[in-house]
Design an enzyme around this catalytic site. Sequence first.
Site, mmCIF file in Angstrom:
data_model
loop_
_atom_site.group_PDB
_atom_site.id
_atom_site.type_symbol
_atom_site.label_atom_id
_atom_site.label_comp_id
_atom_site.label_asym_id
_atom_site.label_seq_id
_atom_site.Cartn_x
_atom_site.Cartn_y
_atom_site.Cartn_z
ATOM 1 N N TYR B 82 19.660 -2.409 -8.696
ATOM 2 C CA TYR B 82 18.522 -1.634 -8.221
ATOM 3 C C TYR B 82 17.278 -2.034 -9.014
ATOM 4 O O TYR B 82 17.266 -1.936 -10.235
ATOM 5 C CB TYR B 82 18.822 -0.143 -8.381
ATOM 6 C CG TYR B 82 17.662 0.739 -8.013
ATOM 7 C CD1 TYR B 82 16.944 1.414 -8.997
ATOM 8 C CD2 TYR B 82 17.261 0.873 -6.689
ATOM 9 C CE1 TYR B 82 15.863 2.206 -8.656
ATOM 10 C CE2 TYR B 82 16.186 1.648 -6.348
ATOM 11 C CZ TYR B 82 15.490 2.310 -7.327
ATOM 12 O OH TYR B 82 14.409 3.087 -6.997
ATOM 13 N N HIS B 126 13.120 0.723 -3.709
ATOM 14 C CA HIS B 126 12.314 1.621 -2.883
ATOM 15 C C HIS B 126 10.881 1.129 -2.837
ATOM 16 O O HIS B 126 10.338 0.703 -3.859
ATOM 17 C CB HIS B 126 12.305 3.036 -3.484
ATOM 18 C CG HIS B 126 13.620 3.732 -3.370
ATOM 19 N ND1 HIS B 126 14.407 4.003 -4.466
ATOM 20 C CD2 HIS B 126 14.281 4.206 -2.303
ATOM 21 C CE1 HIS B 126 15.512 4.627 -4.060
ATOM 22 N NE2 HIS B 126 15.462 4.763 -2.756
ATOM 23 N N ASN B 131 2.823 0.583 1.517
ATOM 24 C CA ASN B 131 2.592 -0.561 0.635
ATOM 25 C C ASN B 131 2.965 -1.856 1.359
ATOM 26 O O ASN B 131 3.997 -2.467 1.113
ATOM 27 C CB ASN B 131 3.413 -0.388 -0.648
ATOM 28 C CG ASN B 131 2.973 -1.349 -1.736
ATOM 29 O OD1 ASN B 131 2.253 -2.320 -1.486
ATOM 30 N ND2 ASN B 131 3.418 -1.083 -2.954
ATOM 31 N N PHE B 137 5.898 -9.054 0.581
ATOM 32 C CA PHE B 137 6.350 -9.826 -0.586
ATOM 33 C C PHE B 137 7.869 -9.925 -0.609
ATOM 34 O O PHE B 137 8.443 -11.004 -0.711
ATOM 35 C CB PHE B 137 5.812 -9.150 -1.848
ATOM 36 C CG PHE B 137 6.406 -9.639 -3.140
ATOM 37 C CD1 PHE B 137 7.446 -8.941 -3.754
ATOM 38 C CD2 PHE B 137 5.934 -10.791 -3.744
ATOM 39 C CE1 PHE B 137 7.979 -9.391 -4.962
ATOM 40 C CE2 PHE B 137 6.478 -11.243 -4.939
ATOM 41 C CZ PHE B 137 7.498 -10.534 -5.557
ATOM 42 N N TYR B 152 10.439 11.046 -0.929
ATOM 43 C CA TYR B 152 11.008 10.424 -2.137
ATOM 44 C C TYR B 152 10.076 10.617 -3.325
ATOM 45 O O TYR B 152 10.501 10.898 -4.443
ATOM 46 C CB TYR B 152 11.260 8.935 -1.869
ATOM 47 C CG TYR B 152 11.837 8.191 -3.045
ATOM 48 C CD1 TYR B 152 11.041 7.327 -3.800
ATOM 49 C CD2 TYR B 152 13.173 8.360 -3.433
ATOM 50 C CE1 TYR B 152 11.569 6.643 -4.875
ATOM 51 C CE2 TYR B 152 13.693 7.679 -4.509
ATOM 52 C CZ TYR B 152 12.889 6.820 -5.227
ATOM 53 O OH TYR B 152 13.406 6.134 -6.309
ATOM 54 N N TYR B 153 8.773 10.455 -3.048
ATOM 55 C CA TYR B 153 7.800 10.597 -4.130
ATOM 56 C C TYR B 153 7.298 12.032 -4.187
ATOM 57 O O TYR B 153 7.065 12.672 -3.161
ATOM 58 C CB TYR B 153 6.616 9.643 -3.919
ATOM 59 C CG TYR B 153 7.020 8.187 -3.916
ATOM 60 C CD1 TYR B 153 7.052 7.460 -2.723
ATOM 61 C CD2 TYR B 153 7.389 7.549 -5.102
ATOM 62 C CE1 TYR B 153 7.423 6.134 -2.719
ATOM 63 C CE2 TYR B 153 7.755 6.217 -5.095
ATOM 64 C CZ TYR B 153 7.775 5.519 -3.897
ATOM 65 O OH TYR B 153 8.149 4.204 -3.884
ATOM 66 N N ARG B 155 4.496 13.094 -6.144
ATOM 67 C CA ARG B 155 3.086 13.336 -6.442
ATOM 68 C C ARG B 155 2.102 12.400 -5.748
ATOM 69 O O ARG B 155 0.920 12.451 -6.011
ATOM 70 C CB ARG B 155 2.852 13.244 -7.954
ATOM 71 C CG ARG B 155 3.088 14.561 -8.668
ATOM 72 C CD ARG B 155 2.840 14.415 -10.163
ATOM 73 N NE ARG B 155 4.045 14.051 -10.873
ATOM 74 C CZ ARG B 155 4.686 14.862 -11.695
ATOM 75 N NH1 ARG B 155 4.242 16.061 -11.930
ATOM 76 N NH2 ARG B 155 5.788 14.463 -12.294
#
Lengths: 764, 168
Positions: B82, B126, B131, B137, B152-153, B155
């Site tokens: 990961y 992740h 993005n 990329f 998942y995020y 903030r």
Amino acid sequence: MRDLEGFTQTQHLILELKPNLKVNWLAFALGKHVKGDLKGAVDIIDIFLSTLEEGSTDLQKNYETSELALYKNSIIAESGRWNEALDHLIECQKKDIIVDYFSWLKMCGFYQLQLDSFDEAKTTFNKLFERGSTDDYSVHTGYMLAILKIGGDLSKRMMKAKGARALPSLLVLTDAQKTTLKDEYKNQLLVQYPKSAAIMRIIMMLLDIESKEWTDKIQSYIQTNLKRGVPSLGDDLSALFLCCCPDNGNEYYIAQDPVDVKSHKAFRSISNIVDGIIDSLEGNSTFPNDDEIQPPSTLLWAWFLRSTLYEFAAEYREAVHFIDKCIDQTPTGVDLYELKGRLLKKAGDIHAAAECLDKGRELDKQDRYINNMTTKYLLQGDREEEALEKMALFTRHESDPEQNIFDMQVTWYELELAACYGRKKMFGKCLRSYVSVEKHFEDIHEDQFDFHAYCIRKVTLRAYVDVLRWEDSIWGQDTYVRAAEGIIKTYLHLHDEPTKNSEDNEIDYSSMTAAERKRAKAIARKIKLKNEKKVLEEAKRRDADDAKTKSESKKSVKDEDPDGLELLNKCHLDEAKKYAGTLVKNAPNHLNTWLCQYDVSIRRDKALMALRALFQASHLSNQSKVMHHELFKRIIDFHENVKLAEGSHPAVVEVFNFEKAALLGSSSKSLHEFVLEWYEHAKANPLTALGLRVEISKAMLRYKVRSPMDASNLIIENGLNVRDATLNNCVEALKVLKSIEESDDRVTEFAALARNMYYLSSNL
Amino acid sequence: MKEIEIDFGGITNDNLEQLRIINSTSLPVSYPDGFYKDVVAAKDESLNKFAYHNGFVIGAICCRIQKDGDASSNSSGSSKIYIMTLGVLPSYRGRNVGTRLVQSVIDYAITSEDCKKMGIGEIILHVQINNHDAIKFYERLDFERGEVVENYYKRIDPPDCYILRKKL
């Protein structure tokens, strides 16, 4: 120590008792040599060699035989008999006993220069190049002296230069001389040794700064080193800022003062070249006139170089602008924080500087250098506890960090720490730290006992004689001199203001008599000691558990008297006198030595000694053609305040008065005329140091020389385009200007200039 | 822009601050001290490394091994690598540095004996759904866009992310 006569006699006796031991012969010869009987020393060695049987190991090629031969040779050379020395070297080579061929060649070349055998000298130095000494600047100097056919005392002096100073940067050469050397270097040496940095740099020193060839070579040198990423490139190039010495128009010194640097043609040219390189790199990632794409680090180092060039010119705002660009691009570069920290400090904010350096330190906690720099700045910012924490990160884990610092003789730390305590008025601790430095020097002095038996047995006699002579000179070495000056200043301060110690500020001493004061102080001391003892006992109880795990339990010298109370209790003036005496004996070429001697003498009411000190200082000052403002201040002070003791012999009084007047330059001059003369001197020399301008100005106001307007103009007229425009001098200058009533716009302008240069200072 | 030369180096307690700087200039979230402690404690230069250029740290990658299901099952394909963080200083982007950092981990996963023993089957990470540069990329390196993980995020906005996978 140094009972050379006694030593020689004893060694003679020992030799007569046991002539079969080689060491006895060597020790006897050594004694004669160091005593000054050079011929005697050589004779002893010859007699020893004649006692040897054929086939003895001391006649065959080995380290000891070689060293003895070269030692004998060095004694012959010391007496100035160059021909004999050279012949002896050649003879040794024929017998094939020399092991240290490098030294042999260097000595040979040196003698040939002294004997004006320039062609032979050139060949000898060439052999040194062939052996690989292409980056040894003293060999290059010898080579150039041989080509230019310069011998005698001048060549002797030139060969003594240290570091990267080579002949063209020491001596002013004629165009013809430069052309001869240029041809030799470009057409012969550079071709043979194309990778030698020294040869490249010497060629740059020989070229005419205004020529295109110089510009091209410098540009190419800079570009190569930017690609490699050399942080010290700025310092390297600063060797080109050569100015003629004021006292000897034939020799150069390297410009240090920003005013001298800024006006130097080489500096201006280099700055333009670097600006051009930066534009090209920012525009299309290539050097001017080149197609190769450069990595981002090349631009980084170009900005870094530009920043250091601004630093030399004391343009701190611009310098910080460029280093900030560097940090923006590569925030992980430790070197960048070091430069930025230094710039912030110079611009007047030591705390910001310490913070910046700490950021750099965090990036690489294995880097001891950056840790030490951070510590140094913390000490300069009066944060000694944090400084000790940082030092403790690198000291050995078993012992107390302060003890380790003492054992490792970390004198830079001790000097900075002492200065820090001095500023905080903790004079006991301050003295203790300075005295630690003295203790280290005593240890270094004691070390020479260890060398004696070993060196004579191993026949490393040249090195041993060098060590003996060096040991005699250590009391004049910079580190010790700084410590001694610190001690003197502290004791004199204590003598002048006995109560200004942060430790006794509760009791009012000014209303007591001397005896009462002494008793009160003793009582205060006793109370303090009792409190300290309590603290110590508590600490001991806490440490009782740790003590079992500690392997080193011996009490060190440093633990005694941690607050320096014993040192505080000594007689202030006597101690100051003692240290001033050491300086006078061992560092007579430092101006500060005589200024300290003056300060001590006037407090001891020794007017003649004070006068003598001023004369010595003036003599040094005349030699360097620069009047230091501290000396000027004291000459004025002497004339105003110092009187001979009452009841002195009339002859003494006569001499005193005569010499006192002579101090001003001639026996008929008054103080008024002296100040006026220096005022006119400063007017005539626009670069006159700011410190001196301030002192002359103060004297003008005091003795009503010309008008207050003239006094203030003297300080303001050239703004900061004067030498020695340090932050402290600017602060002093503003103080004086504010005291003059006719303050006007120009004073505000001067203040603005100072605030612009030292833009982070809160003292302006 | 031209590719620049890089070397790899390990992450230790003594140069940890450099990793913080790389992450803060590259990533939108800040990582807790525990993250950094774990990276140092792992002492694994194959999974956690700096990219150096001319002596400066200019990029870093931090990965960890994730074992799926019960620890006893060692069948191939049951463990993953990961990628926790990947960052390159802004001035040094576009020069193949990030690519080479990821590629070195891919090479390690494929060729190393330890990875074979552990049965590493894929590399995952992740990426915030907006993005796009990062997604492109990784796709260039043959990663596939997988499912969306909502919220998942905590903030940042949008709080959703994709899982990107590369099967080995």
